[in-house]
Design a protein around this motif. Structure first.
Motif, PDB file in Angstrom:
ATOM      1  N   PRO A 163       0.602  -1.033  -0.217  1.00 28.17           N
ATOM      2  CA  PRO A 163      -0.016  -0.319   0.080  1.00 28.17           C
ATOM      3  C   PRO A 163       0.763   1.662   0.007  1.00 28.17           C
ATOM      4  O   PRO A 163       0.398   1.838  -0.623  1.00 28.17           O
ATOM      5  CB  PRO A 163      -0.406  -0.269   1.588  1.00 28.17           C
ATOM      6  CG  PRO A 163      -0.410  -1.897   1.687  1.00 28.17           C
ATOM      7  CD  PRO A 163       0.673  -2.388   1.298  1.00 28.17           C
ATOM      8  N   THR A 164       1.784   1.401   1.059  1.00 25.92           N
ATOM      9  CA  THR A 164       2.800   2.065   0.307  1.00 25.92           C
ATOM     10  C   THR A 164       4.291   1.595   0.434  1.00 25.92           C
ATOM     11  O   THR A 164       4.223   0.544   0.630  1.00 25.92           O
ATOM     12  CB  THR A 164       3.141   2.934   1.791  1.00 25.92           C
ATOM     13  OG1 THR A 164       2.528   3.943   2.284  1.00 25.92           O
ATOM     14  CG2 THR A 164       4.247   3.782   1.859  1.00 25.92           C
TER      15      THR A 164
ATOM     16  N   ASP B  61       4.217   6.314  -1.407  1.00 26.57           N
ATOM     17  CA  ASP B  61       2.902   6.216  -1.844  1.00 26.57           C
ATOM     18  C   ASP B  61       2.130   7.421  -2.467  1.00 26.57           C
ATOM     19  O   ASP B  61       0.817   7.981  -1.810  1.00 26.57           O
ATOM     20  CB  ASP B  61       1.952   6.108  -0.327  1.00 26.57           C
ATOM     21  CG  ASP B  61       2.326   7.822   0.421  1.00 26.57           C
ATOM     22  OD1 ASP B  61       3.009   8.465  -0.026  1.00 26.57           O
ATOM     23  OD2 ASP B  61       1.603   7.952   1.212  1.00 26.57           O
TER      24      ASP B  61
ATOM     25  N   GLU C 114       0.156   8.331  -5.564  1.00 33.58           N
ATOM     26  CA  GLU C 114      -2.327   7.735  -5.397  1.00 33.58           C
ATOM     27  C   GLU C 114      -1.684   7.036  -6.612  1.00 33.58           C
ATOM     28  O   GLU C 114      -1.537   7.155  -8.302  1.00 33.58           O
ATOM     29  CB  GLU C 114      -2.917   9.017  -5.528  1.00 33.58           C
ATOM     30  CG  GLU C 114      -4.174   8.717  -4.975  1.00 33.58           C
ATOM     31  CD  GLU C 114      -5.583   9.382  -6.786  1.00 33.58           C
ATOM     32  OE1 GLU C 114      -4.978  10.431  -6.528  1.00 33.58           O
ATOM     33  OE2 GLU C 114      -6.392   8.845  -6.857  1.00 33.58           O
ATOM     34  N   GLY C 115      -2.218   5.333  -6.328  1.00 33.43           N
ATOM     35  CA  GLY C 115      -1.579   4.699  -7.601  1.00 33.43           C
ATOM     36  C   GLY C 115      -3.978   4.062  -7.704  1.00 33.43           C
ATOM     37  O   GLY C 115      -4.974   4.702  -7.505  1.00 33.43           O
ATOM     38  N   SER C 116      -4.321   2.796  -7.909  1.00 32.46           N
ATOM     39  CA  SER C 116      -5.544   2.328  -8.493  1.00 32.46           C
ATOM     40  C   SER C 116      -5.435   1.047  -7.090  1.00 32.46           C
ATOM     41  O   SER C 116      -4.310   0.473  -6.705  1.00 32.46           O
ATOM     42  CB  SER C 116      -5.713   1.788  -8.924  1.00 32.46           C
ATOM     43  OG  SER C 116      -6.693   0.613  -9.451  1.00 32.46           O
ATOM     44  N   ALA C 117      -6.619   0.857  -6.145  1.00 35.39           N
ATOM     45  CA  ALA C 117      -6.684  -0.051  -5.035  1.00 35.39           C
ATOM     46  C   ALA C 117      -7.045  -1.230  -6.010  1.00 35.39           C
ATOM     47  O   ALA C 117      -6.701  -2.245  -5.132  1.00 35.39           O
ATOM     48  CB  ALA C 117      -8.244   0.151  -4.619  1.00 35.39           C
TER      49      ALA C 117
ATOM     50  N   ARG D  87       2.096   3.683 -10.298  1.00 37.87           N
ATOM     51  CA  ARG D  87       0.670   3.586  -9.402  1.00 37.87           C
ATOM     52  C   ARG D  87       0.418   5.310 -10.522  1.00 37.87           C
ATOM     53  O   ARG D  87      -0.817   4.646 -10.436  1.00 37.87           O
ATOM     54  CB  ARG D  87       1.421   4.264  -8.084  1.00 37.87           C
ATOM     55  CG  ARG D  87       1.498   4.005  -7.404  1.00 37.87           C
ATOM     56  CD  ARG D  87       2.734   4.912  -6.162  1.00 37.87           C
ATOM     57  NE  ARG D  87       2.486   3.365  -4.912  1.00 37.87           N
ATOM     58  CZ  ARG D  87       2.314   3.426  -3.669  1.00 37.87           C
ATOM     59  NH1 ARG D  87       0.915   3.947  -3.362  1.00 37.87           N
ATOM     60  NH2 ARG D  87       2.327   1.874  -2.768  1.00 37.87           N
TER      61      ARG D  87
ATOM     62  N   THR E 180     -10.491  -1.035  -1.723  1.00 32.38           N
ATOM     63  CA  THR E 180      -9.403  -0.074  -1.101  1.00 32.38           C
ATOM     64  C   THR E 180      -8.365  -0.401  -1.108  1.00 32.38           C
ATOM     65  O   THR E 180      -7.569  -1.439  -1.500  1.00 32.38           O
ATOM     66  CB  THR E 180      -9.350  -0.547   1.299  1.00 32.38           C
ATOM     67  OG1 THR E 180      -8.896  -2.086   1.374  1.00 32.38           O
ATOM     68  CG2 THR E 180     -10.994  -0.458   1.398  1.00 32.38           C
ATOM     69  N   THR E 181      -7.011   0.482  -0.782  1.00 34.30           N
ATOM     70  CA  THR E 181      -5.558   0.354  -0.528  1.00 34.30           C
ATOM     71  C   THR E 181      -4.874  -1.087   0.330  1.00 34.30           C
ATOM     72  O   THR E 181      -3.678  -1.585   0.393  1.00 34.30           O
ATOM     73  CB  THR E 181      -4.391   1.232  -0.217  1.00 34.30           C
ATOM     74  OG1 THR E 181      -5.152   2.343   1.445  1.00 34.30           O
ATOM     75  CG2 THR E 181      -4.613   2.081  -0.742  1.00 34.30           C
TER      76      THR E 181
ATOM     77  N   TYR F  67     -14.860   6.618  -8.753  1.00 28.18           N
ATOM     78  CA  TYR F  67     -13.329   5.708  -8.380  1.00 28.18           C
ATOM     79  C   TYR F  67     -13.071   7.612  -8.080  1.00 28.18           C
ATOM     80  O   TYR F  67     -12.569   8.188  -8.903  1.00 28.18           O
ATOM     81  CB  TYR F  67     -12.623   5.635  -9.376  1.00 28.18           C
ATOM     82  CG  TYR F  67     -11.361   5.232  -9.121  1.00 28.18           C
ATOM     83  CD1 TYR F  67     -11.200   4.098  -7.569  1.00 28.18           C
ATOM     84  CD2 TYR F  67     -10.229   5.780  -9.270  1.00 28.18           C
ATOM     85  CE1 TYR F  67     -10.320   3.886  -6.817  1.00 28.18           C
ATOM     86  CE2 TYR F  67      -8.832   5.924  -8.592  1.00 28.18           C
ATOM     87  CZ  TYR F  67      -9.409   4.394  -7.709  1.00 28.18           C
ATOM     88  OH  TYR F  67      -7.736   3.846  -6.879  1.00 28.18           O
TER      89      TYR F  67
ATOM     90  N   LYS G 280      -2.848   2.777   5.856  1.00 29.52           N
ATOM     91  CA  LYS G 280      -2.758   2.605   4.915  1.00 29.52           C
ATOM     92  C   LYS G 280      -1.075   2.099   4.776  1.00 29.52           C
ATOM     93  O   LYS G 280      -0.814   0.942   4.839  1.00 29.52           O
ATOM     94  CB  LYS G 280      -2.366   3.758   3.824  1.00 29.52           C
ATOM     95  CG  LYS G 280      -2.254   3.624   2.657  1.00 29.52           C
ATOM     96  CD  LYS G 280      -1.846   4.317   1.350  1.00 29.52           C
ATOM     97  CE  LYS G 280      -1.583   5.186   1.475  1.00 29.52           C
ATOM     98  NZ  LYS G 280      -1.698   6.176  -0.362  1.00 29.52           N
TER      99      LYS G 280
END
Lengths: 308, 308
Positions: free
Chosen positions: A205-206, A220, A222-225, A265, B21-22, B299, B307
Motif C-alpha cells: 500500500p506504501t 505512496d 496515488e494509484g489504484s486499489a 502508480r 481499498t488500498t 472512483y 495505509k
C-alpha cells in the motif's frame, strides 16, 4: 527551470531520461533481458518486456522456455523472444537483466535464475530480481549475498511483494513481516537489505525502498486499489529500465525507486479512471507511453551541430 | 442514498461489488478457475475467463487440454492458462470454479468435470456448471446431488439452456420441458432444483432462477435478440464472479442471478446498438468493463487511514 514546475515525483522520472540526440544508435537507450515465463505463465514476461519498451528502452529480449516462447512472441512483434530460459552468452550483451516474472518453481528454472544472478553480480550488471526469482534468492541467500561485488550502491534491486518479503525475512532474519505494523516491516526491510547487501523495493500500500546501507524510504503516490495480475510485472520492467539509466547518470538509486513507484502508480490510477474496476494489466500498459509523454520534455526534433 | 437513484437491477449488481481499498492484495477480489475448452472449442473458456477479469476479478486461471492451451493463451496475456484440463491441486487455491465451457463430450473430459464438481462440493467452493459440464451432471445426478454439503444456499449454480434443461428434466424427473408453456417449465425447474439440491439458472427469453428450496424467480431485462456463439460463456463467467462475491457478503443467491441476468443482457443490448446485427461475443466482452464503470461508484481515489 521547467523541471521545477513539475511535481517532485515527475521530476524524479525526468532526471533519469537519456537525452535524445541524432547521435544515438539502436540499443543506446537500453537493451534489456527478461528471464522468465513458463508453460502456465506467459503474460508475466510479456508485461515486463513490453513495459520496458514503452518507457523508452530500445530492445527487450525475453528468455523463456520453448513451450512458452511462441505464445509470448505472438503477444507483440516488438519483443525478441528466445525459446530457452537460459540466456547463456546473450547475457553479456544485455545492458540490464530482469529475472523472475512468471518463472515458476521448477528446479531447473530456479537454477537458471540462480546462474543469471551470479553472472549479473560478477559483471556488476544492473539486475532486478522479482517473483519466483526471489525463491532461489531466498534459498541460497548466503552464497548469493557473498558474491564478489560489494559496494553501497550495487545495481541490484529485489522487488518482493508482502508474501515474498515475509519468506525472505523468515529465512534470513528469522522474523515474520506478514501483517506486522509498518514500523516493524521497515526495520526488517532495512536489516534485510544491509544483510544481503542488496537494495529492496517492497511493494505494498506504501512502497518501501531500502538501500544496501540500510536506509529506508517510503513512497505512496496515488494509484489504484485494483490488484489484477500483471501489474507487478509492469513495475519490475520499469524498475529495470530506470535502474539501467541511473547507472549512466548521477541519479541515486533511491530516485530510481521513487520514479518507478510514482510512474506505475500513476499509470494504474489513469487506467482505473478510464476503464473502471474491470481494468486489467493490459489497460495499465496502454497508459505507459502516454504517461511518459506527459512527463518527457516536448519533442521538438533534434539539432546536433556535429551530425555529419 | 445514491443507490436509490439506480434502477433496481443496477443496484443488485452494486450490492455485490467488493469495496476497493488500498489494503487489498492481488487475488482479494477473486482468483477463479475455468475448466473447459477442447481442440474444437477454444473461444468458450476464453470468453468466460476474460469476462471474469473485466467485471473485476483479479486472476483467471484456465485449465484446458494441451492442444487448446497455446491458442487460448494467445487470445489475452491476462489469462493464466494451464495446458491440462484437470486442475488437480490448483483447485484448492481457487476461490471459485466454472466447469463446462467448450468442454466437449470425450469420456476423459467428462470425468475431469465430474471430479471437479465433487471436489467443489466437498470444499463448499462456489461452483458454476455450464454447457457440457451439465452432460456429466445429468448422467450422474444421483451421486452428485447426494454430495456431502446440503443446505438451502449451496454456492453452486447450474446454467442450462433450453436443450440442456430438457435433458436434465428428462433424466431426473422424466419430464420434457422443450417447447412447453412457461408455467410448466417453471414448475419443472423448481422441482429439479429441489431434487438436485442445486440452484438452477435457466437461460431463455426470460431467465428463470430456481433456488434449491424450489422457489423460482424470473428476470427479463432488455437485451439483444441476436444469439451469436459465446454469450452464454460470458454469462457463466459473470455468474461465477458474482456468486463468489455473494459468499463474502450478505447478498442472497437470487440477487446474484438477477444481477448477472441484467448485466449480460445490458452488455448485449449495448453491443447490438453499437455494432448492429453483426455483433459477436467479442463485441459483448468489449462492453463489460464500460458497463461496470457506469454501475460502479465513481472512483475518487482511495483514502485509507491505516495505509502504512
Amino acid at each position: 527551470d521547467i523541471l521545477s514546475d513539475l511535481p517532485y515525483t515527475m521530476e524524479a522520472v525526468r532526471r533519469l531520461l537519456p537525452e535524445l540526440t541524432t547521435a544515438l544508435r539502436k540499443g543506446n537507450c537500453g537493451r534489456l533481458g527478461v528471464v522468465g515465463g513458463s508453460v502456465e505463465y506467459t503474460g508475466a514476461p510479456f508485461y515486463a518486456a513490453i513495459s520496458m519498451l514503452k518507457v523508452g528502452a530500445d530492445l527487450a529480449h525475453v528468455f523463456t522456455p520453448d513451450d512458452a516462447a511462441a505464445v509470448v512472441k505472438g503477444y507483440a512483434p516488438e519483443l525478441i523472444v528466445h525459446p530457452e530460459l537460459d540466456p547463456g552468452h546473450w547475457q553479456q550483451r544485455m545492458d540490464a537483466m530482469l529475472v523472475g516474472p512468471g518463472l515458476g518453481r521448477e528446479e531447473k528454472s530456479l537454477q537458471v535464475a540462480h546462474d543469471v544472478i551470479v553472472e549479473a553480480q560478477r559483471r556488476a550488471q544492473p539486475l532486478v530480481v522479482d517473483a519466483d526469482g526471489l525463491v532461489i534468492l531466498t534459498e541460497r541467500w548466503e552464497s548469493l549475498s557473498a558474491a564478489p561485488v560489494h559496494k553501497a550502491e550495487l545495481p541490484i534491486i529485489l522487488t518482493p511483494n508482502a508474501v515474498e518479503m515475509d519468506r525472505l525475512a523468515m529465512q534470513v532474519l528469522q522474523v515474520s513481516t506478514l501483517g506486522k505494523p509498518w514500523e516493524e516491516v521497515r526495520l526488517a526491510v532495512s536489516k534485510l537489505a544491509a544483510r544481503l547487501k542488496m537494495n529492496i523495493f517492497l511493494k505494498g500500500p506504501t512502497d518501501m525502498f531500502a538501500t544496501a546501507d540500510g536506509k529506508v524510504r517510503l513512497y505512496d503516490a496515488e494509484g489504484s486499489a485494483r490488484r489484477p495480475g500483471g501489474i507487478g510485472d509492469i513495475l519490475s520492467g520499469v524498475i529495470a529500465v530506470f535502474l539501467l539509466w541511473s547507472t549512466r547518470s548521477d541519479v541515486p538509486l533511491h530516485t530510481v525507486a521513487e520514479a518507478a513507484s510514482f510512474f506505475v502508480r500513476e499509470a494504474a490510477r489513469r487506467a482505473h479512471e478510464q476503464i473502471g474496476r474491470g481494468m486489467t494489466a493490459s489497460d495499465v500498459v496502454a497508459q505507459v507511453a502516454p504517461l511518459m509523454k506527459t512527463i518527457d520534455k516536448p519533442y521538438e526534433g533534434v539539432y546536433d551541430a556535429n551530425k555529419l
